[in-house]
Design a protein around this motif. Structure first.
Motif, PDB file in Angstrom:
ATOM      1  N   LYS A   1       0.831  -1.204   0.000  1.00 16.14           N
ATOM      2  CA  LYS A   1       0.000   0.000   0.000  1.00 16.14           C
ATOM      3  C   LYS A   1       0.866   1.255   0.000  1.00 16.14           C
ATOM      4  O   LYS A   1       0.543   2.248  -0.657  1.00 16.14           O
ATOM      5  CB  LYS A   1      -0.904   0.009   1.231  1.00 16.14           C
ATOM      6  CG  LYS A   1      -2.169  -0.809   1.093  1.00 16.14           C
ATOM      7  CD  LYS A   1      -3.073  -0.572   2.291  1.00 16.14           C
ATOM      8  CE  LYS A   1      -4.412  -1.295   2.111  1.00 16.14           C
ATOM      9  NZ  LYS A   1      -5.328  -1.022   3.248  1.00 16.14           N
TER      10      LYS A   1
ATOM     11  N   PRO B   1       3.066   0.806  -4.022  1.00 15.54           N
ATOM     12  CA  PRO B   1       2.536  -0.236  -4.913  1.00 15.54           C
ATOM     13  C   PRO B   1       3.348  -0.429  -6.183  1.00 15.54           C
ATOM     14  O   PRO B   1       3.249  -1.475  -6.825  1.00 15.54           O
ATOM     15  CB  PRO B   1       1.123   0.269  -5.231  1.00 15.54           C
ATOM     16  CG  PRO B   1       1.165   1.737  -4.979  1.00 15.54           C
ATOM     17  CD  PRO B   1       2.134   1.927  -3.857  1.00 15.54           C
TER      18      PRO B   1
ATOM     19  N   GLU C   1      -3.113   5.723   8.516  1.00 17.23           N
ATOM     20  CA  GLU C   1      -4.357   5.794   7.744  1.00 17.23           C
ATOM     21  C   GLU C   1      -5.544   6.204   8.608  1.00 17.23           C
ATOM     22  O   GLU C   1      -6.540   6.688   8.097  1.00 17.23           O
ATOM     23  CB  GLU C   1      -4.654   4.448   7.086  1.00 17.23           C
ATOM     24  CG  GLU C   1      -3.765   4.092   5.923  1.00 17.23           C
ATOM     25  CD  GLU C   1      -4.290   2.909   5.139  1.00 17.23           C
ATOM     26  OE1 GLU C   1      -4.227   2.951   3.902  1.00 17.23           O
ATOM     27  OE2 GLU C   1      -4.782   1.937   5.760  1.00 17.23           O
TER      28      GLU C   1
ATOM     29  N   GLN D   1      -4.813  -0.290  -5.878  1.00 13.10           N
ATOM     30  CA  GLN D   1      -5.299  -0.085  -4.516  1.00 13.10           C
ATOM     31  C   GLN D   1      -5.348  -1.449  -3.839  1.00 13.10           C
ATOM     32  O   GLN D   1      -6.203  -2.279  -4.169  1.00 13.10           O
ATOM     33  CB  GLN D   1      -6.694   0.559  -4.531  1.00 13.10           C
ATOM     34  CG  GLN D   1      -6.692   1.945  -5.149  1.00 13.10           C
ATOM     35  CD  GLN D   1      -5.781   2.888  -4.389  1.00 13.10           C
ATOM     36  OE1 GLN D   1      -5.867   2.992  -3.165  1.00 13.10           O
ATOM     37  NE2 GLN D   1      -4.894   3.586  -5.117  1.00 13.10           N
TER      38      GLN D   1
END
Length: 449
Positions: free
Chosen positions: A155, A158, A204, A447
């Motif tokens: 993540k 990538p 996050e 993603q």
């Protein structure tokens, strides 16, 4: 190993793979899906291969863990209460468990081995006291954390998800020593979950409560076995979270004003956390780390005398932090880049030497193409690289100084290996954007799950 291993192992393998195929859609995407089963299969192979090696050639910890787990299994057969107490005890001896603990050399308060014994006992219960099944369960637990580590790295960057799969799953030393019935398997799995919890929860800011629970469980697991992993990981992880959150402040002026304050807060949290961690084990108080390192190195160097020339010597230790600091450069070299190919004395050392050679080549290639100044600038300005390399260096110093022989070092250093190699791949993709674009991955920006 006995006939039960041959009868039950195929059945449990079927269950494991059925569960893996069922879970794969929920934890992968089109880019990561192809690595899920091969990575799990390598963990399974590593667990079985390590068991065979220890049962046919070596003796050692994995056999002792299984023997202790077998005692817990038998205790459940005699008395559920006694068995349950052996699984949940804090190390206090009682009359009910004394007949069993008298057979356990690793029982007692403060034992770093007894947590593994508990897990071996639980594996024995689930696997009908079968070594190979218990080892497979350890491999599955380890794989779960390493998959969490992989999707976190993927993540963050990538563009190099293929290379990151190599860093996390396909290093021979990591999937061999980090898969079987050993504390190393549980530690690297828990480290992967801790890494995931830091990123998902603190950076996050998603599923914060769940990540807090995961992080506490992972940290508790590590501290029960190898608390020095936490001492090496927590400070750079706190710095990582601080840098990531500071970088998201849009106003340059506010960011420059806030950064010193946040850095001070982060340093305070890291110092407090290190103090709390060290307080759980007196051997790792700051004033005793040097002494403990000297004791460990002396013991392991003595062991190496019987291991066919596997010992190494980076200098005399005096049991102080200053003495450790003087040996730090040699310790980093030995942990990251040795054994050299000509130092390999057996097949496992040869694999480690090949890995170390690859680390040398990749590190040298990046430094040659990019230059030292630009490399250091990229590391200091990219939070995840700061985490990877600061953790790797701290950990390399600690295990390089205290190991004393390559046979032990190859096991001790596996927590740093995925982080160092992942850091190299991410660094290469950042500092060589043309090479990264040639992979035609950056444009896709997957993603990841």
């Amino acid at each position: 190993m006995d006939i039960k291993d041959f009868l039950l192992t195929p059945f449990y393998l079927g269950l494991i793979y059925a569960l893996a195929f069922a879970l794969r859609p929920a934890v992968t995407n089109v880019y990561t899906k192809k690595y899920f089963i091969p990575a799990l299969s390598l963990k399974v192979l590593g667990a079985i291969a390590l068991g065979i090696l220890y049962h046919t050639i070596y003796a050692g910890d994995t056999n002792n863990y299984f023997h202790h787990g077998e005692i817990i299994y038998k205790a459940f057969g005699n008395s559920f209460g006694a068995g349950w107490e052996l699984l949940t005890t804090n190390g206090t001896l009682t009359a009910r468990i004394e007949p069993y603990t008298s057979q356990m050399a690793w029982f007692g308060k403060g034992s770093n081995e007894y947590f593994v014994v508990r897990m071996a006992g639980l594996g024995a219960i689930l696997g009908f006291n079968t070594y190979s099944v218990t080892a497979l369960l350890f491999a599955v637990v380890s794989f779960s954390g390493m998959w969490a580590m992989y999707i976190t790295f993927a993540k963050i960057r990538p563009q190099v998800y293929k290379e990151l799969a190599t860093a996390v799953f396909f290093l021979p030393s990591v999937f061999f020593w980090g898969s079987g019935l050993l504390k190393d398997s549980l530690c690297i799995g828990a480290l992967g979950w801790l890494f995931y919890a830091f990123y998902r929860g603190a950076i996050e800011k998603k599923n914060i409560v769940r990540c807090l629970v995961i992080g506490i469980l992972a940290a508790s697991t590590i501290s029960s076995m190898k608390i020095y992993i936490l001492l090496a990981f927590v400070p750079p992880a706190a710095l990582w979270v601080l840098n990531e959150n500071t970088a998201r402040i849009q106003s340059t002026a506010v960011r420059w004003v806030a950064k010193p304050f946040l850095l001070l807060v982060g340093a305070g949290i890291a110092i407090y956390a290190m103090g709390a961690i060290a307080a759980a084990d007196a051997r790792f108080n700051l004033d005793k780390i040097g002494e403990q390192s000297k004791l460990t190195a002396t013991y392991l160097q003595g062991v190496s005398q019987t291991e066919n020339g596997s010992g190494y010597n980076i200098g005399e230790q005096d049991g102080t932090l200053a003495g450790m600091a003087k040996l730090a450069p040699q310790a980093v070299v030995v942990a990251l880049f040795r054994p050299f190919l000509w130092e390999a004395r057996n097949p496992t050392m040869a694999l480690s030497a090949l890995e170390a050679t690859y680390f040398i080549v990749l590190t040298g290639r990046i430094l040659f193409r990019v230059g030292l100044a630009k490399t250091l600038k990229a590391i200091s300005s990219t939070p995840v690289l700061t985490l990877c390399f600061v953790f790797s260096l701290i950990f390399a110093i600690s295990v390089g100084i205290s190991s004393g022989n390559f046979g032990t070092l190859v096991r001790y250093k596996i927590p740093l290996m995925p982080f160092y190699l992942a850091g190299l791949y991410i660094l290469e993709s950042i500092t060589q954007p043309v090479a990264a674009r040639s992979r035609r991955v950056a444009a896709r920006q997957p993603q990841l799950a």
